[in-house]
Design a protein around this motif. Structure first.
Motif: not given
Length: 217
Positions: A113-136
Motif C-alpha cells: 500500500v505504501r509503495s503504490r501510494l508513493r508511486e501515485r504521488s510521484a506520478t506526473p499527469v502528462l509524460l511527453t517524449r517527442g510526438a508521443v504523450s501519455l496522460d497517466v
C-alpha cells in the motif's frame, strides 16, 4: 487524510485489513459486493483500493475492468484465494497495480500500500517524449495529437520507456516493473509487447540494444 477502500465479503478479512490500515494512520471505507465497490471506488475521496476477486454481484476482475474503462487511475491491489498464474495475469492485464494471494501477511500488504501510494504521488499527469504523450491519470496515449488505443499492459510498458528515456531497460527489469511476476527467463512476452508498441507509437522510438534490452530514443 489518505482514504483506502477495502472490498471483501469476508468480515474477518475486512477487520484484519482495516485494523492494519488504521494502525498506519489511513482512513478506510468498506464495500462487500462488486456493484457497491465500483460505485464507491469512483468517488474522488478514494486514494487506493484493496479489492478481493471473489465478490457477490460481480467479481473483482469485472469491477477493475469497469473502473479502468471509466477512466479511473486509482491504484488497485487485488486479493485472491486463487493460486493460478492465469488469474494473476488476468488481474494485472485488467489494470491492477499489484496482486496478493490469500493468505497474506498484513505487514506485506501495508508495505505494498505504501509503495503504490508513493508511486501515485510521484506520478506526473502528462509524460511527453517527442510526438508521443501519455496522460497517466486519464490512461490515454497520443501520437502527434492523435489518440492511440493501448491495452493496460501496453500503457504500463510505454510509461516505463517514457519515464526513462535514453536508458537501457533490460527484459528482467521490464518484466518486474510491468508484469510484476517471476516469468521464465526464456519468455518472449517483453519482445512481443515491444512489437505492439512499435506498431502503435512508431517504429523508431524504441531501439533494441542487442544482448541487453531496449531503449527509448
Amino acid at each position: 487524510m489518505t482514504r483506502i477502500l477495502v472490498v471483501d465479503d469476508e468480515p474477518h478479512i475486512v477487520s484484519l485489513v482495516t485494523r492494519g490500515l488504521h494502525s498506519e494512520g489511513y482512513e478506510t471505507a468498506v464495500a462487500e459486493d462488486g456493484a457497491e465497490a465500483l460505485e464507491r471506488a469512483l468517488e474522488d475521496d478514494i486514494d487506493l483500493v484493496v479489492l478481493d476477486v471473489g465478490l457477490p454481484t460481480m467479481d473483482g476482475f469485472e469491477v477493475l475492468r469497469m473502473l479502468r474503462a471509466r477512466g479511473s487511475a486509482v491504484p488497485v491491489i487485488m486479493l485472491t484465494a486463487r493460486s493460478g498464474t492465469s488469474d494473476t495475469i488476468e488481474g494485472l492485464d485488467a489494470g491492477a497495480s499489484d496482486y496478493m494471494p490469500k493468505p497474506f501477511a498484513v505487514a506485506e500488504l501495508l508495505a505494498r500500500v505504501r509503495s503504490r501510494l508513493r508511486e501515485r504521488s510521484a506520478t506526473p499527469v502528462l509524460l511527453t517524449r517527442g510526438a508521443v504523450s501519455l496522460d497517466v491519470l486519464g490512461r490515454r496515449a497520443t501520437v502527434d495529437g492523435r489518440e492511440v488505443d493501448l491495452s493496460a499492459r501496453e500503457f504500463a510498458l510505454a510509461e516505463q520507456f517514457l519515464r526513462h528515456p535514453g536508458q537501457v531497460l533490460t527484459r528482467d527489469v521490464l518484466l518486474s516493473r510491468v508484469w510484476g511476476l517471476d516469468f521464465d527467463p526464456g519468455s518472449n512476452v517483453v519482445d512481443v509487447y515491444v512489437r505492439y508498441l512499435r506498431a502503435k507509437l512508431g517504429p523508431d522510438n524504441i531501439t533494441t540494444v542487442r544482448g541487453e534490452g531496449y531503449r527509448w530514443d
